[in-house]
Scaffold this motif. Structure first.
Motif, PDB file in Angstrom:
ATOM      1  N   GLU A   5       0.824  -1.209   0.000  1.00  0.00           N
ATOM      2  CA  GLU A   5       0.000   0.000   0.000  1.00  0.00           C
ATOM      3  C   GLU A   5       0.859   1.261   0.000  1.00  0.00           C
ATOM      4  O   GLU A   5       0.451   2.290  -0.538  1.00  0.00           O
ATOM      5  N   ASN A   6       2.027   1.187   0.595  1.00  0.00           N
ATOM      6  CA  ASN A   6       2.949   2.320   0.599  1.00  0.00           C
ATOM      7  C   ASN A   6       3.692   2.342  -0.737  1.00  0.00           C
ATOM      8  O   ASN A   6       4.599   1.539  -0.964  1.00  0.00           O
ATOM      9  N   ILE A   7       3.317   3.261  -1.625  1.00  0.00           N
ATOM     10  CA  ILE A   7       3.862   3.234  -2.985  1.00  0.00           C
ATOM     11  C   ILE A   7       5.342   3.629  -3.019  1.00  0.00           C
ATOM     12  O   ILE A   7       6.037   3.364  -4.006  1.00  0.00           O
ATOM     13  N   SER A   8       5.852   4.223  -1.936  1.00  0.00           N
ATOM     14  CA  SER A   8       7.289   4.517  -1.892  1.00  0.00           C
ATOM     15  C   SER A   8       8.107   3.236  -1.895  1.00  0.00           C
ATOM     16  O   SER A   8       9.242   3.216  -2.382  1.00  0.00           O
ATOM     17  N   ILE A   9       7.538   2.161  -1.370  1.00  0.00           N
ATOM     18  CA  ILE A   9       8.215   0.854  -1.429  1.00  0.00           C
ATOM     19  C   ILE A   9       8.371   0.421  -2.878  1.00  0.00           C
ATOM     20  O   ILE A   9       9.419  -0.079  -3.294  1.00  0.00           O
ATOM     21  N   CYS A  10       7.314   0.656  -3.668  1.00  0.00           N
ATOM     22  CA  CYS A  10       7.358   0.309  -5.094  1.00  0.00           C
ATOM     23  C   CYS A  10       8.410   1.151  -5.814  1.00  0.00           C
ATOM     24  O   CYS A  10       9.147   0.637  -6.664  1.00  0.00           O
ATOM     25  N   GLN A  11       8.492   2.452  -5.494  1.00  0.00           N
ATOM     26  CA  GLN A  11       9.458   3.312  -6.170  1.00  0.00           C
ATOM     27  C   GLN A  11      10.888   2.890  -5.841  1.00  0.00           C
ATOM     28  O   GLN A  11      11.760   2.866  -6.717  1.00  0.00           O
ATOM     29  N   ASN A  12      11.137   2.536  -4.592  1.00  0.00           N
ATOM     30  CA  ASN A  12      12.462   2.054  -4.208  1.00  0.00           C
ATOM     31  C   ASN A  12      12.785   0.739  -4.898  1.00  0.00           C
ATOM     32  O   ASN A  12      13.933   0.490  -5.289  1.00  0.00           O
ATOM     33  N   CYS A  13      11.757  -0.085  -5.067  1.00  0.00           N
ATOM     34  CA  CYS A  13      11.942  -1.357  -5.769  1.00  0.00           C
ATOM     35  C   CYS A  13      12.344  -1.109  -7.215  1.00  0.00           C
ATOM     36  O   CYS A  13      13.253  -1.764  -7.739  1.00  0.00           O
ATOM     37  N   MET A  14      11.695  -0.148  -7.855  1.00  0.00           N
ATOM     38  CA  MET A  14      12.028   0.169  -9.244  1.00  0.00           C
ATOM     39  C   MET A  14      13.495   0.590  -9.370  1.00  0.00           C
ATOM     40  O   MET A  14      14.184   0.239 -10.329  1.00  0.00           O
ATOM     41  N   ALA A  15      13.975   1.341  -8.384  1.00  0.00           N
ATOM     42  CA  ALA A  15      15.352   1.838  -8.442  1.00  0.00           C
ATOM     43  C   ALA A  15      16.366   0.704  -8.320  1.00  0.00           C
ATOM     44  O   ALA A  15      17.469   0.788  -8.877  1.00  0.00           O
TER      45      ALA A  15
ATOM     46  N   TYR B  95      12.339  -0.442 -20.101  1.00  0.00           N
ATOM     47  CA  TYR B  95      11.782   0.743 -19.454  1.00  0.00           C
ATOM     48  C   TYR B  95      12.664   1.103 -18.259  1.00  0.00           C
ATOM     49  O   TYR B  95      12.570   0.483 -17.198  1.00  0.00           O
ATOM     50  N   GLN B  96      13.512   2.092 -18.450  1.00  0.00           N
ATOM     51  CA  GLN B  96      14.457   2.489 -17.427  1.00  0.00           C
ATOM     52  C   GLN B  96      13.956   3.710 -16.667  1.00  0.00           C
ATOM     53  O   GLN B  96      13.203   4.523 -17.190  1.00  0.00           O
ATOM     54  N   ASN B  97      14.408   3.804 -15.412  1.00  0.00           N
ATOM     55  CA  ASN B  97      14.103   4.977 -14.570  1.00  0.00           C
ATOM     56  C   ASN B  97      12.609   5.267 -14.503  1.00  0.00           C
ATOM     57  O   ASN B  97      12.178   6.415 -14.623  1.00  0.00           O
ATOM     58  N   VAL B  98      11.835   4.220 -14.313  1.00  0.00           N
ATOM     59  CA  VAL B  98      10.377   4.382 -14.255  1.00  0.00           C
ATOM     60  C   VAL B  98       9.969   4.963 -12.908  1.00  0.00           C
ATOM     61  O   VAL B  98      10.408   4.498 -11.857  1.00  0.00           O
ATOM     62  N   GLU B  99       9.139   6.000 -12.952  1.00  0.00           N
ATOM     63  CA  GLU B  99       8.518   6.523 -11.744  1.00  0.00           C
ATOM     64  C   GLU B  99       7.167   5.835 -11.599  1.00  0.00           C
ATOM     65  O   GLU B  99       6.261   6.053 -12.402  1.00  0.00           O
ATOM     66  N   ILE B 100       7.037   4.996 -10.590  1.00  0.00           N
ATOM     67  CA  ILE B 100       5.860   4.138 -10.484  1.00  0.00           C
ATOM     68  C   ILE B 100       4.586   4.949 -10.252  1.00  0.00           C
ATOM     69  O   ILE B 100       3.497   4.566 -10.705  1.00  0.00           O
ATOM     70  N   VAL B 101       4.693   6.112  -9.570  1.00  0.00           N
ATOM     71  CA  VAL B 101       3.510   6.955  -9.368  1.00  0.00           C
ATOM     72  C   VAL B 101       2.990   7.447 -10.713  1.00  0.00           C
ATOM     73  O   VAL B 101       1.780   7.404 -10.989  1.00  0.00           O
ATOM     74  N   LEU B 102       3.915   7.883 -11.558  1.00  0.00           N
ATOM     75  CA  LEU B 102       3.517   8.364 -12.884  1.00  0.00           C
ATOM     76  C   LEU B 102       2.972   7.204 -13.723  1.00  0.00           C
ATOM     77  O   LEU B 102       1.980   7.353 -14.450  1.00  0.00           O
ATOM     78  N   TRP B 103       3.613   6.043 -13.638  1.00  0.00           N
ATOM     79  CA  TRP B 103       3.168   4.853 -14.371  1.00  0.00           C
ATOM     80  C   TRP B 103       1.709   4.535 -14.040  1.00  0.00           C
ATOM     81  O   TRP B 103       0.874   4.344 -14.930  1.00  0.00           O
ATOM     82  N   ARG B 104       1.401   4.500 -12.748  1.00  0.00           N
ATOM     83  CA  ARG B 104       0.025   4.182 -12.326  1.00  0.00           C
ATOM     84  C   ARG B 104      -0.948   5.274 -12.773  1.00  0.00           C
ATOM     85  O   ARG B 104      -2.079   4.981 -13.174  1.00  0.00           O
ATOM     86  N   LYS B 105      -0.503   6.518 -12.717  1.00  0.00           N
ATOM     87  CA  LYS B 105      -1.368   7.629 -13.124  1.00  0.00           C
ATOM     88  C   LYS B 105      -1.739   7.517 -14.593  1.00  0.00           C
ATOM     89  O   LYS B 105      -2.908   7.684 -14.974  1.00  0.00           O
ATOM     90  N   LYS B 106      -0.757   7.210 -15.442  1.00  0.00           N
ATOM     91  CA  LYS B 106      -1.002   7.098 -16.882  1.00  0.00           C
ATOM     92  C   LYS B 106      -1.934   5.925 -17.181  1.00  0.00           C
ATOM     93  O   LYS B 106      -2.888   6.052 -17.956  1.00  0.00           O
ATOM     94  N   TRP B 107      -1.630   4.793 -16.568  1.00  0.00           N
ATOM     95  CA  TRP B 107      -2.441   3.600 -16.848  1.00  0.00           C
ATOM     96  C   TRP B 107      -3.854   3.742 -16.293  1.00  0.00           C
ATOM     97  O   TRP B 107      -4.822   3.257 -16.901  1.00  0.00           O
ATOM     98  N   LEU B 108      -3.999   4.394 -15.154  1.00  0.00           N
ATOM     99  CA  LEU B 108      -5.350   4.608 -14.610  1.00  0.00           C
ATOM    100  C   LEU B 108      -6.168   5.452 -15.581  1.00  0.00           C
ATOM    101  O   LEU B 108      -7.338   5.153 -15.845  1.00  0.00           O
ATOM    102  N   TYR B 109      -5.562   6.509 -16.099  1.00  0.00           N
ATOM    103  CA  TYR B 109      -6.270   7.360 -17.062  1.00  0.00           C
ATOM    104  C   TYR B 109      -6.712   6.537 -18.274  1.00  0.00           C
ATOM    105  O   TYR B 109      -7.850   6.670 -18.746  1.00  0.00           O
ATOM    106  N   PHE B 110      -5.821   5.694 -18.753  1.00  0.00           N
ATOM    107  CA  PHE B 110      -6.158   4.859 -19.913  1.00  0.00           C
ATOM    108  C   PHE B 110      -7.297   3.892 -19.577  1.00  0.00           C
ATOM    109  O   PHE B 110      -8.273   3.781 -20.332  1.00  0.00           O
ATOM    110  N   LEU B 111      -7.181   3.202 -18.449  1.00  0.00           N
ATOM    111  CA  LEU B 111      -8.196   2.202 -18.080  1.00  0.00           C
ATOM    112  C   LEU B 111      -9.550   2.861 -17.817  1.00  0.00           C
ATOM    113  O   LEU B 111     -10.604   2.295 -18.157  1.00  0.00           O
TER     114      LEU B 111
END
Length: 999
Positions: free
Chosen positions: A767-777, A787-803
């Protein structure tokens, strides 16, 4: 709750009363609501402030202040500080947004693209030119991106600062150089036309001495050093090219310099090797080759591009590695992969012949610019009835129509026709010798560009727009006219098409197809004496349309007028852009309407090479296929090209649709070839189009297909994911069609589409999305190569808009639906349907495994499928090591493949198998129980269903679709800990409890 402002439009103004109202209206009428419009007025002394106040009273989104500022960019900087929007757009007070949907069209791009700046095109000045496409470093050195086409993420002004007010005219150019050349600022180009730009506006400043003085310093400061060196060494490149005897017609540019240098060396090294193997070759010749080779290696340019050469080698090495990783699954479905048609590369063709501003008539909004129409009637009443009927049905623009009637027609009869068809037209009777003068006077007094015609019997839908669009876009064009073709020409062309494509082609098909190209010439056109039609530029006519004293007819006068426009290039004197066809007679008689065996057509005479001819043939085939299909659905299906379950699904889906007579447009990214591919598939034909540019595929879909639904199946490996989402939504919105997303993996949630974290463990979506961002790093999974240097918050934002903009979302298990909704709580539960795959692809055999005498006291654990790391191959390796170290009485058999491979006396690997052979293979190995070792949550598991269908005991970890299925299976064993020893112990104990085999 107040809606968040997406775009802040800022407009500095001074004494702008003449044009500011049009500017305001173009913003007020936008279909996107989440915007604000900010004005700073420089204490205007005309009615500027009054006009703004009037609109601000009616709209809370309009804000203004009136105060003194020291220059345009001083005002813009102040407005940026006041802006509340996520994005900043600068609109001049003399400019307007291109259409009412401009901001809505661009919003999906702004919200989906992972980018700081988005720029597009503008319509430039009175010439109505489209300015100026995709920019490169080289292009930016010579001209600027028009500011009216740029959207800035507001945050970049905190990073780069505001506009430099030392440059009164070109501060925007300096700023563009700063963000364009900054590697930390991302930018993207869209083919959308953003605005109508008036370069002569009140704020347009043409001189900037400070910029002239500082330009070279600015280039040195901001442009990449390697690029600047290569740019300054252009002459060295030319000399090097000449010395290495490359073909003289090769064009050396920044993008191809390194490849050409490699080609030089490979060529010379090849020649050296060849010479060294030739007996009796002179040493002097070898020495010359060595000299040429060393000259290249020691040249300044070769040293200058060393960083690029190192990067090139790194990319090549990286590519080979990723191919080896991704191709493991790609080899699975070779037998099921669709046979692709001969690919047809459209990249260069689209760049040469297609413009973003044009498209098929059915895809564009109707033009609302007034037009004056003059029709000379001299045929029978029946032909007049036919013509007037088609004018009433097919004229979409506001117009004034004047009918000139000659002696042979009765004015009252024509008036009755007009009243019956509700045509508000003027009737003027003409006769005698003065008719040419009368007509000329009418044309000279036209308020708008006009069309004049005689002898035509019908017009097609949007005919005025087709004829007048070229003139409106380019005021140097004098006249446009449809070409007339002899009846035999059309019949011959149709015969060729039927023979080549087995398709029917009407004259309307010719017209719709060729209307999508930016063509300016047809050397084969001619005008017969009996039928003619011209669209005329009113401004040109008023200046140069004096009636010649020896002119005997209005048509002769018009021909003379056009011919006298000698200062206009020949290829802009006559433009072929319209087709006039119809049907006549009774309902049963649907023959083409011809006049004296002539008809209007828009067959364009291209003069391309063989490759372009093949592209034209393929595009025409695609267009005709789409136009001729009588199927209920024509589906755009987006999928990856990497193999696996998603490709199995798509192959089966396409096969079933084709059997039903539907058409499929399969859209993939061919990872190995680094190219986008759109393949049209129907029962009788297949044609494939490829381009390195994502936008070309979008153009292709919009111009030449008639899709009515989109299935978004897979996008893993597509290099520009956010842009892909934006383009798909653009297609959906422009064509007003349905979009369905299929959840084959978790790419919609995370680039690590298996949801394995950096420790190769199932993350369960913390639930803590900072854990996901650290995982991406810290992640080093395969996806990081794509897909390098992905910001997971932005990733989810883009995909949510699409869905959220999809009409339906389909999952294949309750487990995957649960994970999707866990990630995206804003998605309504009823929007996501669960529809399991159909697994009825083999017939169960009633047979029991027979163990050999030597194996009666050994357990045989089966693993079904192609087992990679995320499917649990490391678990299998650890289990085998435990079995061997502890001398357990256990065998394992992988019915399929395992990666990485291993040699162990307790393991058998069968290799690839056909489904028809599956049960015989399992029986022959006397499997007692199966293990689904996947350490990631499957969205659906074919192999799990197959094992259950065959009735074998089955163990699986308690995650994903496989755990969901096994938990409800009477012979199922859920493993609550993902651990090799735990799994091995639990399986042996489970078999003992079943009294299957004594342990």
């Amino acid at each position: 709750m107040k809606e968040k402002t997406i775009i802040s439009i800022i407009t500095p103004c001074y004494n702008s009363a003449k044009n500011i109202e049009e500017c305001l209206k173009s913003v007020i009428h936008q279909t996107l609501i989440a915007i604000e419009h900010i004005f700073i007025d420089n204490e205007s002394i005309d009615q500027t402030v009054g006009i703004i106040e009037k609109y601000a009273t009616a709209s809370k989104n309009i804000k203004y202040i009136s105060e003194k500022y020291t220059g345009m960019y001083d005002a813009i900087n102040k407005e940026i500080s006041l802006a509340k929007g996520e994005w900043i757009y600068i609109l001049g007070s003399d400019d307007t947004l291109y259409s009412n949907t401009t901001l809505e069209n661009i919003a999906s791009r702004l919200l989906l693209d992972d980018t700081d700046v988005v720029y597009g095109n503008v319509v430039w000045g009175k010439e109505k030119k489209i300015y100026d496409g995709l920019f490169t470093y080289e292009k930016l050195l010579s001209r600027n991106i028009c500011q009216r086409g740029i959207f800035y993420k507001k945050e970049i002004f905190n990073r780069l600062g505001l506009f430099d007010t030392r440059y009164p005219a070109f501060a925007d150019w300096v700023y563009t150089i700063k963000w364009f050349c900054d590697p930390h600022i991302t930018h993207s180009y869209t083919e959308e036309i953003i605005a109508n730009y008036n370069p002569d506006g009140c704020l347009a400043v043409t001189t900037d001495q400070n910029f002239v003085i500082d330009q070279y310093r600015i280039i040195e400061q901001y442009f990449p050093k390697e690029f600047v060196k290569i740019f300054r060494l252009e002459k060295e490149v030319s000399r090097l090219t000449e010395s290495s005897k490359l073909s003289a017609d090769l064009v050396i540019s920044l993008d191809t310099t390194v490849e050409h240098l490699y080609a030089c060396i490979e060529k010379l090294e090849s020649e050296n090797a060849h010479l060294n193997h030739k007996l009796g070759e002179s040493r002097s010749e070898n020495a010359r080759r060595d000299y040429e080779l060393n000259k290249i290696r020691n040249s300044v340019i070769w040293k200058a591009v060393k960083p690029l050469r190192k990067l090139s080698r790194s990319i090549r090495k990286r590519t080979r590695w990723i191919k080896s990783r991704l191709n493991t699954s790609g080899k699975i479905n070779n037998d099921a992969t669709l046979n692709q048609a001969l690919p047809c590369n459209i990249t260069e063709f689209f760049n040469s012949y297609c413009t973003s501003s044009q498209g098929l008539a059915g895809h564009n909004e109707p033009e609302k610019t007034p037009v004056d129409i003059y029709i000379i009637l001299s045929s029978s009443i029946s032909d007049t009835q036919l013509l007037c009927s088609s004018i009433a049905q097919n004229t979409t623009e506001p117009c004034t129509i004047t009918f000139f009637i000659k002696d042979s027609l009765d004015a009252d009869s024509v008036q009755d026709i007009l009243e019956k068809l509700k045509i508000n037209g003027t009737i003027i009777e003409i006769s005698g010798k003065n008719q040419t003068t009368l007509l000329h006077d009418q044309l000279s007094n036209s308020d708008n560009h006009f069309i004049i015609a005689e002898g035509i019997t019908a017009v097609p839908m949007g005919w005025t727009k087709k004829l007048l669009s070229p003139i409106r876009e380019d005021d140097t064009i004098v006249s446009t006219t449809p070409s007339f073709r002899d009846k035999s020409f059309f019949e011959s062309a149709v015969s060729d098409i039927i023979k080549k494509f087995n398709l029917h082609a009407s004259k309307e098909c010719f017209d719709d197809f060729f209307y999508s190209f930016d063509a300016r010439e047809d050397n084969c056109s001619y005008l017969p004496e009996t039928s003619w039609c011209y669209a005329i530029n009113k401004d040109r006519y008023k200046v140069s349309g004096q009636l010649h004293e020896h002119t005997e007819s209005i048509r002769e006068h018009l021909v003379y007028f056009i011919a006298q426009q000698t200062r206009i290039p020949k290829n802009k004197a006559l433009i072929i852009s319209s087709c006039f066809t119809s049907t006549s007679g009774s309902a049963a008689d649907t023959r083409p309407a011809l006049h004296n065996d002539h008809f209007f057509s828009s067959i364009i005479s291209f003069h391309p090479g063989e490759d372009d001819d093949r592209v034209m043939d393929a595009l025409f085939s695609l267009f005709l296929c789409a136009s001729n299909e009588s199927s209920a659905t024509q589906t755009l299906f987006i999928d990856h090209d990497l193999g696996g379950g998603a490709n199995l699904y798509s192959n089966k889906f396409i096969e079933e649709k084709i059997k039903c007579g539907d058409s499929i447009f399969l859209y993939t990214y061919k990872y190995q070839e680094k190219i986008y591919d759109l393949t049209s598939i129907s029962q009788s034909r297949k044609v494939s189009f490829q381009s390195k540019q994502l936008e070309h595929i979008t153009q292709l879909i919009l111009r030449f297909t008639k899709i009515n639904t989109i299935i978004f199946s897979e996008s893993v490996s597509f290099p520009r994911v956010y842009s892909l989402l934006s383009q798909i939504l653009s297609i959906k919105n422009r064509l007003n069609i349905t979009l369905t997303a299929l959840i084959h993996d978790y790419f919609y949630i995370c680039p690590s589409y298996t949801l394995l974290d950096h420790n190769d463990e199932f993350c369960n979506l913390p639930e803590n999305i900072s854990i996901c961002q650290n995982c991406m790093a810290e992640h080093r999974g395969d996806f990081t190569l794509l897909y390098q240097n992905v910001e997971i918050v932005l990733w989810r934002k883009k995909w949510l808009y699409f869905l959220m903009n999809c009409d339906a979302i389909i999952c294949f298990s309750n487990s995957s639906k649960h994970l999707l909704l866990k990630a995206y709580a804003d998605i309504a539960d009823d929007k996501v349907a669960v529809i399991p795959h159909n697994v009825e692809h083999f017939t169960k055999k009633e047979a029991e495994p027979t163990k050999k005498a030597c194996d009666k006291h050994r357990v045989t654990i089966g693993v079904l499928g192609h087992i990679g790391m995320h499917k649990g191959s490391l678990i299998i390796h650890e289990m085998l090591q435990i079995i061997m170290d502890e001398n357990r009485q256990v065998n394992m058999v992988v019915v399929g493949l395992i990666t990485p491979e291993t040699t162990n006396p307790n393991l058998s690997v069968t290799g690839q198998y056909a489904h028809s052979e599956l049960q015989d293979i399992i029986h022959s190995h006397a499997v007692d129980i199966f293990l689904m070792p996947s350490i990631c949550p499957e969205t659906f598991s074919y192999t799990t269903h197959e094992i259950i269908e065959m009735g074998y005991p089955l163990a699986a970890f308690n995650i994903g679709a496989q755990g969901e299925i096994v938990a409800n299976y009477e012979k199922g064993l859920i493993l609550h800990t993902i651990d090799a020893r735990f799994a091995l112990d639990a399986i042996e104990n489970h078999l003992a409890s079943l009294s299957k085999i004594p342990v």
